[in-house]
Write an enzyme that holds these catalytic residues in place. Structure first.
Site, PDB file in Angstrom:
ATOM      1  N   ASN A  13      45.058  16.029  10.635  1.00 19.15           N
ATOM      2  CA  ASN A  13      45.403  16.354  12.020  1.00 19.15           C
ATOM      3  C   ASN A  13      45.013  17.818  12.235  1.00 19.15           C
ATOM      4  O   ASN A  13      45.692  18.717  11.752  1.00 19.15           O
ATOM      5  CB  ASN A  13      46.918  16.156  12.232  1.00 19.15           C
ATOM      6  CG  ASN A  13      47.378  16.626  13.601  1.00 19.15           C
ATOM      7  OD1 ASN A  13      46.553  16.946  14.470  1.00 19.15           O
ATOM      8  ND2 ASN A  13      48.683  16.660  13.816  1.00 19.15           N
ATOM      9  N   LYS A  15      45.108  19.494  14.873  1.00 13.84           N
ATOM     10  CA  LYS A  15      45.911  20.172  15.912  1.00 13.84           C
ATOM     11  C   LYS A  15      44.979  20.945  16.852  1.00 13.84           C
ATOM     12  O   LYS A  15      43.874  20.488  17.113  1.00 13.84           O
ATOM     13  CB  LYS A  15      46.989  21.041  15.273  1.00 13.84           C
ATOM     14  CG  LYS A  15      47.827  20.241  14.266  1.00 13.84           C
ATOM     15  CD  LYS A  15      49.085  20.923  13.814  1.00 13.84           C
ATOM     16  CE  LYS A  15      49.828  20.006  12.844  1.00 13.84           C
ATOM     17  NZ  LYS A  15      51.105  20.550  12.416  1.00 13.84           N
ATOM     18  N   HIS A  99      53.832  12.905  17.794  1.00 18.62           N
ATOM     19  CA  HIS A  99      53.943  14.017  16.840  1.00 18.62           C
ATOM     20  C   HIS A  99      55.103  14.918  17.252  1.00 18.62           C
ATOM     21  O   HIS A  99      55.360  15.093  18.443  1.00 18.62           O
ATOM     22  CB  HIS A  99      52.628  14.813  16.807  1.00 18.62           C
ATOM     23  CG  HIS A  99      52.584  15.780  15.665  1.00 18.62           C
ATOM     24  ND1 HIS A  99      53.204  17.005  15.714  1.00 18.62           N
ATOM     25  CD2 HIS A  99      52.043  15.678  14.430  1.00 18.62           C
ATOM     26  CE1 HIS A  99      53.029  17.619  14.553  1.00 18.62           C
ATOM     27  NE2 HIS A  99      52.333  16.839  13.755  1.00 18.62           N
ATOM     28  N   GLU A 101      55.375  17.964  17.456  1.00 18.99           N
ATOM     29  CA  GLU A 101      55.009  19.056  18.369  1.00 18.99           C
ATOM     30  C   GLU A 101      54.938  18.552  19.806  1.00 18.99           C
ATOM     31  O   GLU A 101      55.221  19.293  20.753  1.00 18.99           O
ATOM     32  CB  GLU A 101      53.686  19.694  17.904  1.00 18.99           C
ATOM     33  CG  GLU A 101      53.917  20.528  16.641  1.00 18.99           C
ATOM     34  CD  GLU A 101      52.751  20.583  15.677  1.00 18.99           C
ATOM     35  OE1 GLU A 101      51.619  20.260  16.069  1.00 18.99           O
ATOM     36  OE2 GLU A 101      52.987  20.946  14.503  1.00 18.99           O
ATOM     37  N   GLY A 177      54.055  22.996   8.543  1.00 19.16           N
ATOM     38  CA  GLY A 177      53.492  24.336   8.674  1.00 19.16           C
ATOM     39  C   GLY A 177      54.364  25.415   8.065  1.00 19.16           C
ATOM     40  O   GLY A 177      54.133  26.602   8.273  1.00 19.16           O
ATOM     41  N   SER A 216      53.339  20.105   5.123  1.00 19.18           N
ATOM     42  CA  SER A 216      52.913  20.982   4.020  1.00 19.18           C
ATOM     43  C   SER A 216      52.390  20.204   2.815  1.00 19.18           C
ATOM     44  O   SER A 216      52.585  20.618   1.668  1.00 19.18           O
ATOM     45  CB  SER A 216      54.036  21.936   3.611  1.00 19.18           C
ATOM     46  OG  SER A 216      54.381  22.774   4.701  1.00 19.18           O
TER      47      SER A 216
END
Ligand code: 13P
Length: 256
Positions: A13, A15, A99, A101, A177, A216
């Site tokens: 991904n 992003k 997702h 986010e 992240g 991560s």
């Protein structure tokens, strides 16, 4: 090697990273290193603006393409949005839906996410439905409840026949992240619960659904995560932006 009937999937991904031409450079580097690893599914999910260039770049490879989001309607007055039909025309196979986010910054609800999952399946796109708890929710021992609600509400109306095309990604929000990874045992516990819920919904067909871990994931921790019985691959953020680490992750899945 694959896990019984499920083939590992390593999906990147990207992003909001990579222009159209930077995306092609990364694809070309991945293609150089990937070789013939037909036993591992590999996908990249660039931003919309890099889909067309990356679609051309992956043409002669095993790498499949995915988008990071979509609108559930096929067309219409939805300024700034992109439809499943448009993604199919860019040769997308997958689409990431829900997702964390998007849930957090764009206030996407489980009901809206469910509309997208159904629309993706109707348009022959494979949804990667993301679920996962926040740190607060984990500390309040609400992980299972939160993840179960996201899963069950996100999959309303999905039939057992659609499970061939369905992917779920468990992404604990606190691990995204941050460099913090769920331990393999913590991740497996949630993946097992997801598998049990899928079995309650779809019966035996649940065994075909790939459940990816995200948060991560990197070459240093991937092997142990992928050893878990219900972890069928990874949805990779940071480590998917460099060919070296992404290729290492593919190699680790291949070596299983
Ligand atoms: P990181 O791998 O950068 O933690 O991101 C995970 C993720 O959100 C993938 O969708």
């Amino acid at each position: 090697m694959a896990k019984t009937i499920r083939k590992y999937l390593i999906a990147g991904n990207w992003k909001m990273n990579k222009t159209a031409s930077e995306g092609v450079d990364l694809v070309n580097e991945i293609k150089l290193g990937i070789g013939q690893k037909m036993d591992v599914g590999v996908a990249i999910c660039p931003p919309y603006t890099a889909l067309e260039s990356c679609a051309k770049a992956v043409e002669d490879s095993n790498i499949q393409l995915g988008a990071q989001n979509m609108h559930p309607k096929l067309e219409g007055a939805y300024t700034g949005e992109v439809s499943p039909v448009m993604l199919r025309s860019m040769f997308c196979t997958f689409v990431i839906i829900g997702h964390s986010e998007r849930r957090e910054y764009f206030k996407e609800s489980d009901a809206f996410i469910n509309e997208k999952v159904l629309a993706a399946l109707e348009s022959s796109l494979k949804p990667i439905l993301c679920v996962g708890e926040s740190l607060e929710q984990r500390e309040a021992n609400a992980t299972f409840e939160v993840v179960k609600t996201q899963l069950v509400d996100g999959l309303k109306g999905v039939t057992a026949e659609a499970t061939d095309h369905l992917v779920v990604a468990y992404e604990p929000v606190w691990a995204i992240g941050t460099g913090k990874t769920a331990t393999p045992e913590m991740a497996q516990d949630v993946h097992k619960m997801i598998r049990d819920e899928l079995t309650a919904l779809f019966g035996e067909a649940a065994d075909k659904v790939r459940i990816l871990y995200g948060g991560s994931m990197k070459p240093e921790n991937a092997s142990e995560l992928l050893n878990q019985p219900d972890i069928d691959g990874g949805l990779i953020g940071g480590a998917a932006l460099k060919a070296k680490s992404f290729l290492e992750l593919i190699e680790i899945a291949h070596s299983k």
